[in-house]
Motif scaffolding. Structure first.
Motif, PDB file in Angstrom:
ATOM      1  N   LEU A 330       0.813  -1.213   0.000  1.00 38.99           N
ATOM      2  CA  LEU A 330       0.000   0.000   0.000  1.00 38.99           C
ATOM      3  C   LEU A 330       0.849   1.267   0.000  1.00 38.99           C
ATOM      4  O   LEU A 330       0.325   2.357  -0.251  1.00 38.99           O
ATOM      5  CB  LEU A 330      -0.918   0.008   1.232  1.00 38.99           C
ATOM      6  CG  LEU A 330      -1.943  -1.128   1.307  1.00 38.99           C
ATOM      7  CD1 LEU A 330      -2.711  -1.062   2.624  1.00 38.99           C
ATOM      8  CD2 LEU A 330      -2.903  -1.057   0.132  1.00 38.99           C
ATOM      9  N   ALA A 331       2.129   1.142   0.302  1.00 41.43           N
ATOM     10  CA  ALA A 331       3.032   2.292   0.336  1.00 41.43           C
ATOM     11  C   ALA A 331       4.332   1.943  -0.368  1.00 41.43           C
ATOM     12  O   ALA A 331       4.740   0.779  -0.414  1.00 41.43           O
ATOM     13  CB  ALA A 331       3.315   2.722   1.776  1.00 41.43           C
ATOM     14  N   ASP A 332       4.981   2.967  -0.905  1.00 41.30           N
ATOM     15  CA  ASP A 332       6.263   2.769  -1.567  1.00 41.30           C
ATOM     16  C   ASP A 332       7.354   2.520  -0.528  1.00 41.30           C
ATOM     17  O   ASP A 332       7.289   3.023   0.609  1.00 41.30           O
ATOM     18  CB  ASP A 332       6.615   4.006  -2.401  1.00 41.30           C
ATOM     19  CG  ASP A 332       7.869   3.798  -3.227  1.00 41.30           C
ATOM     20  OD1 ASP A 332       7.780   3.145  -4.277  1.00 41.30           O
ATOM     21  OD2 ASP A 332       8.949   4.286  -2.810  1.00 41.30           O
ATOM     22  N   LYS A 333       8.360   1.789  -0.925  1.00 40.31           N
ATOM     23  CA  LYS A 333       9.466   1.450  -0.022  1.00 40.31           C
ATOM     24  C   LYS A 333      10.165   2.696   0.521  1.00 40.31           C
ATOM     25  O   LYS A 333      10.760   2.672   1.609  1.00 40.31           O
ATOM     26  CB  LYS A 333      10.467   0.559  -0.761  1.00 40.31           C
ATOM     27  CG  LYS A 333      11.551  -0.041   0.111  1.00 40.31           C
ATOM     28  CD  LYS A 333      12.488  -0.915  -0.709  1.00 40.31           C
ATOM     29  CE  LYS A 333      13.655  -1.412   0.155  1.00 40.31           C
ATOM     30  NZ  LYS A 333      14.613  -2.211  -0.661  1.00 40.31           N
ATOM     31  N   SER A 334      10.072   3.811  -0.208  1.00 36.09           N
ATOM     32  CA  SER A 334      10.720   5.048   0.242  1.00 36.09           C
ATOM     33  C   SER A 334      10.148   5.552   1.565  1.00 36.09           C
ATOM     34  O   SER A 334      10.807   6.322   2.273  1.00 36.09           O
ATOM     35  CB  SER A 334      10.576   6.136  -0.827  1.00 36.09           C
ATOM     36  OG  SER A 334       9.208   6.429  -1.060  1.00 36.09           O
ATOM     37  N   LEU A 335       8.935   5.126   1.913  1.00 30.61           N
ATOM     38  CA  LEU A 335       8.362   5.520   3.209  1.00 30.61           C
ATOM     39  C   LEU A 335       9.258   5.081   4.362  1.00 30.61           C
ATOM     40  O   LEU A 335       9.331   5.751   5.403  1.00 30.61           O
ATOM     41  CB  LEU A 335       6.958   4.909   3.373  1.00 30.61           C
ATOM     42  CG  LEU A 335       6.229   5.202   4.685  1.00 30.61           C
ATOM     43  CD1 LEU A 335       5.951   6.701   4.834  1.00 30.61           C
ATOM     44  CD2 LEU A 335       4.926   4.409   4.778  1.00 30.61           C
ATOM     45  N   LEU A 336       9.966   3.976   4.182  1.00 27.23           N
ATOM     46  CA  LEU A 336      10.809   3.443   5.247  1.00 27.23           C
ATOM     47  C   LEU A 336      12.009   4.342   5.536  1.00 27.23           C
ATOM     48  O   LEU A 336      12.605   4.255   6.612  1.00 27.23           O
ATOM     49  CB  LEU A 336      11.282   2.029   4.879  1.00 27.23           C
ATOM     50  CG  LEU A 336      10.150   1.004   4.705  1.00 27.23           C
ATOM     51  CD1 LEU A 336      10.696  -0.314   4.185  1.00 27.23           C
ATOM     52  CD2 LEU A 336       9.404   0.802   6.016  1.00 27.23           C
ATOM     53  N   GLU A 337      12.365   5.202   4.575  1.00 28.78           N
ATOM     54  CA  GLU A 337      13.477   6.119   4.798  1.00 28.78           C
ATOM     55  C   GLU A 337      13.146   7.126   5.893  1.00 28.78           C
ATOM     56  O   GLU A 337      14.042   7.694   6.524  1.00 28.78           O
ATOM     57  CB  GLU A 337      13.828   6.843   3.495  1.00 28.78           C
ATOM     58  CG  GLU A 337      14.326   5.900   2.399  1.00 28.78           C
ATOM     59  CD  GLU A 337      14.471   6.599   1.060  1.00 28.78           C
ATOM     60  OE1 GLU A 337      14.290   7.846   0.998  1.00 28.78           O
ATOM     61  OE2 GLU A 337      14.746   5.904   0.064  1.00 28.78           O
ATOM     62  N   THR A 338      11.843   7.352   6.133  1.00 28.28           N
ATOM     63  CA  THR A 338      11.462   8.324   7.158  1.00 28.28           C
ATOM     64  C   THR A 338      11.671   7.785   8.565  1.00 28.28           C
ATOM     65  O   THR A 338      11.662   8.559   9.525  1.00 28.28           O
ATOM     66  CB  THR A 338       9.994   8.765   6.991  1.00 28.28           C
ATOM     67  OG1 THR A 338       9.121   7.658   7.250  1.00 28.28           O
ATOM     68  CG2 THR A 338       9.739   9.303   5.595  1.00 28.28           C
ATOM     69  N   TYR A 339      11.851   6.478   8.713  1.00 26.02           N
ATOM     70  CA  TYR A 339      12.186   5.924  10.034  1.00 26.02           C
ATOM     71  C   TYR A 339      13.495   6.527  10.516  1.00 26.02           C
ATOM     72  O   TYR A 339      13.591   7.061  11.630  1.00 26.02           O
ATOM     73  CB  TYR A 339      12.267   4.403   9.959  1.00 26.02           C
ATOM     74  CG  TYR A 339      12.848   3.746  11.201  1.00 26.02           C
ATOM     75  CD1 TYR A 339      12.340   4.006  12.464  1.00 26.02           C
ATOM     76  CD2 TYR A 339      13.923   2.850  11.097  1.00 26.02           C
ATOM     77  CE1 TYR A 339      12.867   3.395  13.601  1.00 26.02           C
ATOM     78  CE2 TYR A 339      14.452   2.230  12.224  1.00 26.02           C
ATOM     79  CZ  TYR A 339      13.933   2.508  13.467  1.00 26.02           C
ATOM     80  OH  TYR A 339      14.457   1.908  14.580  1.00 26.02           O
ATOM     81  N   ASN A 340      14.506   6.477   9.661  1.00 27.81           N
ATOM     82  CA  ASN A 340      15.795   7.066  10.005  1.00 27.81           C
ATOM     83  C   ASN A 340      15.683   8.581  10.140  1.00 27.81           C
ATOM     84  O   ASN A 340      16.186   9.176  11.107  1.00 27.81           O
ATOM     85  CB  ASN A 340      16.824   6.718   8.927  1.00 27.81           C
ATOM     86  CG  ASN A 340      18.176   7.325   9.202  1.00 27.81           C
ATOM     87  OD1 ASN A 340      18.911   6.885  10.072  1.00 27.81           O
ATOM     88  ND2 ASN A 340      18.512   8.382   8.460  1.00 27.81           N
ATOM     89  N   ALA A 341      14.995   9.217   9.211  1.00 27.30           N
ATOM     90  CA  ALA A 341      14.915  10.674   9.190  1.00 27.30           C
ATOM     91  C   ALA A 341      14.207  11.227  10.422  1.00 27.30           C
ATOM     92  O   ALA A 341      14.568  12.296  10.930  1.00 27.30           O
ATOM     93  CB  ALA A 341      14.196  11.144   7.922  1.00 27.30           C
ATOM     94  N   GLU A 342      13.202  10.506  10.926  1.00 21.95           N
ATOM     95  CA  GLU A 342      12.441  10.985  12.069  1.00 21.95           C
ATOM     96  C   GLU A 342      13.058  10.612  13.411  1.00 21.95           C
ATOM     97  O   GLU A 342      12.886  11.337  14.392  1.00 21.95           O
ATOM     98  CB  GLU A 342      11.003  10.462  11.993  1.00 21.95           C
ATOM     99  CG  GLU A 342      10.219  11.058  10.841  1.00 21.95           C
ATOM    100  CD  GLU A 342       8.778  10.569  10.756  1.00 21.95           C
ATOM    101  OE1 GLU A 342       8.061  11.039   9.862  1.00 21.95           O
ATOM    102  OE2 GLU A 342       8.383   9.709  11.566  1.00 21.95           O
ATOM    103  N   ARG A 343      13.775   9.499  13.487  1.00 19.38           N
ATOM    104  CA  ARG A 343      14.309   9.063  14.784  1.00 19.38           C
ATOM    105  C   ARG A 343      15.718   9.581  15.062  1.00 19.38           C
ATOM    106  O   ARG A 343      16.082   9.809  16.221  1.00 19.38           O
ATOM    107  CB  ARG A 343      14.309   7.525  14.856  1.00 19.38           C
ATOM    108  CG  ARG A 343      12.923   6.902  14.893  1.00 19.38           C
ATOM    109  CD  ARG A 343      12.075   7.448  16.021  1.00 19.38           C
ATOM    110  NE  ARG A 343      12.602   7.104  17.343  1.00 19.38           N
ATOM    111  CZ  ARG A 343      12.186   7.650  18.472  1.00 19.38           C
ATOM    112  NH1 ARG A 343      11.248   8.590  18.454  1.00 19.38           N
ATOM    113  NH2 ARG A 343      12.714   7.286  19.633  1.00 19.38           N
ATOM    114  N   LEU A 344      16.520   9.764  14.025  1.00 17.84           N
ATOM    115  CA  LEU A 344      17.910  10.173  14.244  1.00 17.84           C
ATOM    116  C   LEU A 344      18.031  11.494  15.010  1.00 17.84           C
ATOM    117  O   LEU A 344      18.785  11.570  15.992  1.00 17.84           O
ATOM    118  CB  LEU A 344      18.640  10.259  12.888  1.00 17.84           C
ATOM    119  CG  LEU A 344      20.155  10.089  12.913  1.00 17.84           C
ATOM    120  CD1 LEU A 344      20.535   8.688  13.380  1.00 17.84           C
ATOM    121  CD2 LEU A 344      20.744  10.341  11.527  1.00 17.84           C
ATOM    122  N   PRO A 345      17.291  12.552  14.646  1.00 20.04           N
ATOM    123  CA  PRO A 345      17.407  13.809  15.412  1.00 20.04           C
ATOM    124  C   PRO A 345      16.922  13.668  16.857  1.00 20.04           C
ATOM    125  O   PRO A 345      17.501  14.276  17.760  1.00 20.04           O
ATOM    126  CB  PRO A 345      16.519  14.789  14.628  1.00 20.04           C
ATOM    127  CG  PRO A 345      16.389  14.203  13.260  1.00 20.04           C
ATOM    128  CD  PRO A 345      16.417  12.718  13.466  1.00 20.04           C
TER     129      PRO A 345
END
Length: 544
Positions: A330-345
């Motif tokens: 239901l979602a593109d694999k690129s959505l998973l990149e936001t895991y790193n982007a949202e948790r790292l900071p």
């Protein structure tokens, strides 16, 4: 020949791995979860559960954590060498519950009991932890991950789509991914911590007791009936002693505690003990390809502040719904990149704060440091994320990802507040709702604030084509609205009888405003109407 197994393999069955598994299972994604230890973990370990994490367990429908957890005792300090009390100090700031913040204080539950609760919830999905099963190696490609497991000297090779490494700071997943573990090891504070059964003359079971000797040691003793009626969690802090040796020999633990507690102590048994050396480290990224790391596998820090376990649980709660949508197609694999982007900071700022608390503790040799409500984690946000949409927000200087809660300001990327006493129109016996009772980790919730139901027609019509399994709509009407049942395509129509929702979400009674609440309880979007909702959903889903 390789065996194909459930699409997600979770490595490590501590609290982080268990929450990862349950989040995915509730999303309809089969999971296999393994742990290299032959038996479940014992020990209180990090028992502090902060309000943001209590909300997480509420969304997972695991009420036992809040129900079984205890309020933290006051910390009692003594004059050196005596049982004469010097002062009693709170372990966390005192706050009262509010309609928007029902989980309002630190609570304590040992990880051993937490694990039992979580394993029981996994069993509802016919999922059990495979103990004594070790990850030996893995290789990944664009199509999946091939994993080599070992159990009872038997080798098993499986194919899976995704893997989550929740296998701790010394685990294999991060190391084999080749992720950097940036930071430092602090030799100026070492800790022996564990669980023990003892009785001390004049030592009550109401307080957390803190003892300091004239040298460089100090100790805290926290009573907990989870271990036994004479059970305690202890932590001994120092910099010079051979704590590794102490942690391995029961008699040395007894001797050290006896030397620090100025009263007659009768020891029953040492349940568990371990040396803890303060590492302050984090990965340079939280994933590589189809493999993710979370919790101690991704970040370790000072125990002062009690943020480690909580942050790890929030890691996988952020990841779980995203991974489920991608696995379902239901979602593109690129959505998973936001895991790193949202948790790292978030983790980077959290490490700075807990290190600051550590430095203060070492300097004044006191515990606890008076700490603010930032540790409640209610101000953690991802306003900076590229999948967040806010049509009302005024551009301003960047806010800290690990910020303090400001209830007078709310925008996309913030924690969604609660609101109780919401009357469901046509709801029958179960007419009263809370927003937190409606948010769940397998769907987005579109909250439509409108003066009257007719004003919601356009947006509800636009959302009718959405998959009800992953997007649900709730109309929220002001207290002045009639409660007469009216046919509506919304999943729920609620009247905010006491204006708690309108107040918490900063909406005027005559205003139309739409909030999209993500499955992890974060506000994904704040928009004016149908076009804004569609624009947000197009950031998440392949088809809207």
């Amino acid at each position: 020949m390789n065996t194909t197994h459930p699409p997600v393999l979770v490595v490590g069955a501590g609290p982080v791995g268990l929450v990862a598994a349950l989040t995915l299972l509730q999303n309809g994604i089969p999971v296999r979860i393994i742990d290299k230890d032959p038996n479940p973990h014992i020990g209180q370990r990090g028992p502090g559960i902060w309000p943001r994490t209590l909300e997480l367990f509420n969304f997972l429908n695991v009420p036992e954590i809040n129900n079984l957890a205890k309020l933290p005792p006051l910390v009692r300090s003594y004059r050196p060498g005596t049982l004469e009390p010097l002062k009693d100090s709170p372990l966390a700031p005192h706050t009262e519950p509010t309609p928007a913040i029902p989980f309002h204080t630190l609570k304590m539950i040992g990880q051993q009991l937490l694990d039992v609760v979580m394993r029981n919830h996994l069993k509802k999905f016919s999922c059990s932890v495979e103990m004594g099963t070790e990850l030996r190696s893995f290789e990944q490609s664009d199509e999946g991950v091939t994993v080599v497991l070992a159990k009872n000297s038997m080798i098993e090779i499986i194919d899976t789509q995704w893997m989550i490494g929740a296998d701790g700071a010394k685990g294999i997943v991060r190391k084999q991914l080749g992720l950097n573990f940036l930071g430092e090891t602090r030799d100026d504070v070492r800790v022996v911590t564990g669980d023990i059964c003892l009785k001390g003359v004049g030592l009550d079971r109401v307080h957390l007791h803190r003892f300091v000797n004239p040298g460089e040691l100090f100790m805290i003793l926290r009573p907990t009936d989870e271990i036994a009626e004479d059970g305690w969690q202890f932590s001994i802090f120092g910099s010079e002693l051979d704590l590794t040796k102490v942690a391995q020999i029961e008699e040395l633990v007894f001797e050290m505690i006896a030397s620090l507690v100025p009263t007659e102590v009768t020891f029953n048994k040492l349940v568990w003990a371990s040396e803890f050396r303060t590492n302050i480290r984090m990965v340079n990224k939280f994933s590589e390809g189809r493999v993710f790391v979370a919790g101690d596998a991704a970040h370790v820090h000072s125990p002062f502040g009690g943020q480690g376990l909580n942050s790890g649980l929030q890691d996988v709660f952020n990841l779980g719904w995203k991974l489920a949508l991608v696995e379902k197609g239901l979602a593109d694999k690129s959505l998973l990149e936001t895991y790193n982007a949202e948790r790292l900071p978030v983790i980077s700022e959290m490490l700075e704060m807990t290190t600051s608390i550590l430095n203060q503790t070492i300097t004044i040799r006191d515990m606890p440091i008076r700490r603010g409500t930032i540790l409640f984690m209610l101000g953690i946000n991802c306003r900076f994320s590229n999948i967040i949409l806010d049509e009302f927000a005024i551009p301003r200087r960047p806010i800290n990802a690990y910020g303090a809660l400001d209830e007078g300001h709310l925008e996309a990327g913030d924690r969604a507040p609660d609101a109780p006493n919401m009357l469901q129109v046509g709801g029958g016996d179960s007419a009263m709702k809370t927003l937190f009772g409606l948010y769940r980790p397998w769907y987005h919730t579109v909250l439509v604030f409108v003066p009257n139901l007719a004003d919601a027609a356009l947006i509800l019509g636009a959302l009718e084509a959405c998959d009800k399994r992953v997007v649900r709509t709730i109309v929220v009407l002001p207290s002045s609205a009639p409660v007469t049942p009216v046919a509506s395509p919304a999943d729920l129509v609620l009247v905010d009888q006491e204006s708690y929702a309108y107040s918490a979400y900063l909406v005027e009674a005559n205003q139309m405003k739409v909030f999209v609440i993500r499955p992890d309880g974060v506000i994904g979007a704040v928009v004016r109407g149908a076009e804004g909702v569609k624009k947000y959903l197009s950031k998440i889903f392949l088809e809207v």
